[in-house]
Design a protein around this motif. Structure first.
Motif, short mmCIF file in Angstrom:
data_model
loop_
_atom_site.label_atom_id
_atom_site.label_comp_id
_atom_site.label_asym_id
_atom_site.label_seq_id
_atom_site.Cartn_x
_atom_site.Cartn_y
_atom_site.Cartn_z
N LYS A 8 55.69 102.59 -1.30
CA LYS A 8 55.85 103.84 -0.76
C LYS A 8 55.52 105.05 -1.40
CE LYS A 8 57.73 101.84 3.03
NZ LYS A 8 56.99 101.96 4.32
N ARG A 9 55.14 106.27 -0.73
CA ARG A 9 54.85 107.50 -1.46
C ARG A 9 56.33 108.17 -1.95
NH1 ARG A 9 51.09 110.31 2.84
NH2 ARG A 9 49.33 108.86 2.81
N PRO A 10 55.97 109.00 -2.75
CA PRO A 10 57.58 109.48 -3.41
C PRO A 10 58.27 110.00 -2.28
CG PRO A 10 55.47 110.77 -4.04
CD PRO A 10 55.06 109.54 -3.37
N THR A 11 59.71 110.11 -2.39
CA THR A 11 60.51 110.48 -1.43
C THR A 11 61.32 111.96 -1.79
OG1 THR A 11 62.30 109.38 -2.74
CG2 THR A 11 61.28 108.44 -1.01
N GLU A 12 60.85 112.49 -2.93
CA GLU A 12 61.34 113.88 -3.30
C GLU A 12 60.38 114.32 -4.47
OE1 GLU A 12 65.43 113.02 -4.02
OE2 GLU A 12 65.31 111.99 -5.95
N TYR A 13 60.58 115.70 -4.56
CA TYR A 13 59.69 116.33 -5.73
C TYR A 13 60.09 117.63 -6.09
CZ TYR A 13 57.23 118.88 -2.07
OH TYR A 13 57.02 119.70 -0.90
N ILE A 14 59.86 118.17 -7.43
CA ILE A 14 60.06 119.64 -7.64
C ILE A 14 58.71 120.00 -8.19
CG2 ILE A 14 61.15 121.22 -9.11
CD1 ILE A 14 63.61 119.25 -9.28
N LYS A 15 58.23 121.05 -8.07
CA LYS A 15 56.94 121.62 -8.34
C LYS A 15 57.11 122.70 -9.31
CE LYS A 15 54.07 121.16 -4.22
NZ LYS A 15 53.04 121.89 -3.15
N TYR A 16 56.14 122.73 -10.47
CA TYR A 16 56.49 123.60 -11.33
C TYR A 16 54.95 124.16 -11.70
CZ TYR A 16 60.50 121.40 -12.95
OH TYR A 16 61.90 120.86 -12.87
N MET A 17 55.17 125.77 -11.92
CA MET A 17 53.94 126.26 -12.55
C MET A 17 53.35 126.11 -13.80
SD MET A 17 53.24 127.06 -9.39
CE MET A 17 51.55 127.87 -9.99
N GLU A 18 54.20 125.60 -14.78
CA GLU A 18 54.01 125.08 -16.03
C GLU A 18 53.86 123.73 -16.21
OE1 GLU A 18 56.75 126.57 -15.00
OE2 GLU A 18 56.78 128.82 -15.82
#
Length: 537
Positions: free
Chosen positions: A234-244
């Motif tokens: 399955k595709r990932p269920t949750e995420y956090i994006k970072y600019m670094e």
């Protein structure tokens, strides 16, 4: 350079300012500590100290009359201990599983030594793996359904590789072998987490570099364990994006089982803040907007019964001399795509694997989106073909997948209130207003009839079915839908026969058009289910 370790206890008070912090123990380690990990060894809580040339030292926590103290457990000799990964960790709900230690060592820090806890509570080497210098690892042990002990290992070189490989311990040979791959995931760090006592909660948390089309530098995302299909099903269920760029991370569960992630940036970046996960119920508007802006539909019905249905149906088509073997193979790959199959090309013998990984056949392995979707609405009066379009009249949605011009695979998620048999009969027409029927054929019998499975919400069901010898003009319309046109209509009947009374009808439109219409006209919270959310049954 010397290292020090202190044991501190905290007597918590509802008023944090009144909590008492007490120094229990202060030790001189005799050498700089390069890495520290916390794990269960049996039922003991232990701390592992990676001390360079002095090797690996293990101390376990003891509750004495003098308070909490670390007591010597054992030393493990390695050539320059540089890094550790351990299982089971203190922060996980799997303390009863077998203990393993992964040690990065060697003069060039290019050897990964895997240690396993023995019956006498000492650790013994089971494998030594050559790795890229300064790699790090993540190791995780647990018991599979049926009671089989297993252990996963991930090796992360300093420069991220194109794919993330997951290795599994072969208990017969005591060696780790490739078991699963997250394709296109350029991982900088990875960590397994079991936040509850249920194996269904097992996840793999990955920090990876963002792709060129993503507005970020790094992403931390979650892959759920799907038993026999591993983490890549399955595709990932949750995420956090970072600019670094995130170089490493650590997952933490607090006493309320809330998940936090601690991150560290690259050497030339400042440290990043502690993040807590924002789940869908906390940020519904953002997730809804991102989902509605996507083009491809997510729903899929993954069931062994549907696999079997497709296989038997296509075998019958071949037996009736309607199709040759290459055509049947192409139809099967189109209808039951790689995303549905738990066997990967590398699992086959080399000769077959080379064919499956040949770029010429990649089109056959890529997932096939539906060619059309119909939102189904109930008839108010079947004699006048009048239908209602409010939330209470919505019956469900049907997705159409096309193998060839004459074979269609249908997946429907429908309400169960009006189900009188074991499934709904489905037919096609030029419109929902009593227009001419669109001809098709379908095999009868228990091996070929539509399969219906109830959803856990207890109000809807998932139905899969196949039809063949479908009208060619109708199939051509399915292939050439634009944003406004429809190819025809799907009719849902009350019983298991197309001669039974009509229950509802919907027009087959381009998938994104039907999705936009659903979200524009309905509130899925009032309907109680959303057919456009990914489904795993």
């Amino acid at each position: 350079m010397k290292g020090y370790i202190s044991t501190v206890s905290v007597d918590l008070n509802e008023n944090i300012a009144e909590s008492v912090v007490k120094l229990e123990q202060d030790l001189n380690t005799g050498r700089q500590i390069l890495d520290t990990k916390f794990m269960y060894i049996g039922h003991n809580k232990c701390v592992l100290f990676c001390r360079g040339q002095l090797g690996l030292n293990i101390q376990c926590l003891g509750d004495t009359t003098d308070g909490l103290k670390l007591d010597y457990n054992q030393d493990i000799a390695v050539d320059f201990c540089a890094g550790l990964s351990v299982t089971p960790g203190i922060n996980h709900h799997h303390r009863d599983f077998t203990s393993y230690i992964s040690v990065l060592h060697g003069t060039d820090q290019d050897q990964l030594r895997i240690l396993k806890l023995q019956a006498d509570m000492s650790f013994a080497e089971i494998e030594n793996i050559s790795v890229s210098p300064n790699s790090h690892s993540s190791i995780f042990s647990f018991t599979e359904p049926g009671g089989t002990e297993t252990c996963y290992l991930i090796i992360l070189p300093p420069q991220p590789e194109p794919d993330l490989n997951i290795y599994k311990l072969d208990l017969e040979t005591n060696t780790f072998k490739l078991d699963d791959t997250l394709e296109g995931v350029r991982a900088t760090d990875a960590e397994f987490l079991l936040p509850t006592d249920e194996l269904t909660s097992l996840v793999l948390q990955v920090a990876r570099l963002c792709n060129s089309d993503e507005d970020c530098s790094s992403i931390i995302e979650t892959y759920s364990y799907r038993f026999y299909s591993g983490f890549s099903g399955k595709r990932p269920t949750e995420y956090i994006k970072y600019m670094e760029p995130v170089s490493d991370m650590q997952l933490v569960l607090n006493s309320n089982n809330q998940k936090f992630v601690l991150t560290h940036a690259s050497a030339d970046q400042s440290d990043l803040p502690i993040q807590t996960y924002i789940y869908k119920e906390h940020n519904v508007a953002q997730y809804r907007e991102e989902f509605q802006n996507s083009v491809n539909l997510a729903p899929e019905f993954v069931s062994l019964d549907c696999h079997t249905l497709v296989g038997k149906y296509l075998k019958r088509l071949y037996s009736d001399e309607n199709y040759d073997i290459p055509t049947i193979a192409r139809i099967y790959m189109a209808l039951m795509t790689r995303a549905h199959i738990t066997i990967r090309p590398q699992d086959f013998p080399q000769q077959i694997s080379q064919i499956l990984t040949d770029p010429r056949f990649q089109e056959d392995l890529d997932p096939e989106p539906p060619v059309a979707v119909a939102n189904i609405y109930m008839y108010v009066n079947t004699s006048t073909f009048e239908r209602s379009y409010d939330d209470s009249a919505y019956l469900g949605s049907c997705l159409v997948y096309k193998g060839t011009d004459e074979v269609l695979y249908l997946y429907c998620r429908l309400l169960l209130d009006d189900l009188t048999g074991s499934y709904y009969a489905v037919s096609f027409a030029e419109d929902c207003d009593g227009g001419p029927q669109i001809p098709f054929s379908a095999y009868n019998g228990s091996d070929y009839n539509p399969h219906m499975r109830n959803d856990t919400d207890e109000i809807s069901g998932h139905q899969c079915s196949l039809v063949h010898d479908v009208d060619q003009t109708f199939c051509q319309k399915l292939d050439n839908l634009d944003n406004k046109a429809d190819a025809g209509a799907i009719i849902i009947h009350k019983g298991e026969s197309t001669s039974d009374q009509r229950l509802g009808c919907g027009y087959l439109k381009k998938p994104v058009t039907s999705k936009i219409q659903f979200y524009r006209d309905h509130n899925e919270q009032d309907i109680k289910f959303d057919p456009y959310i990914r489904i795993s049954v």
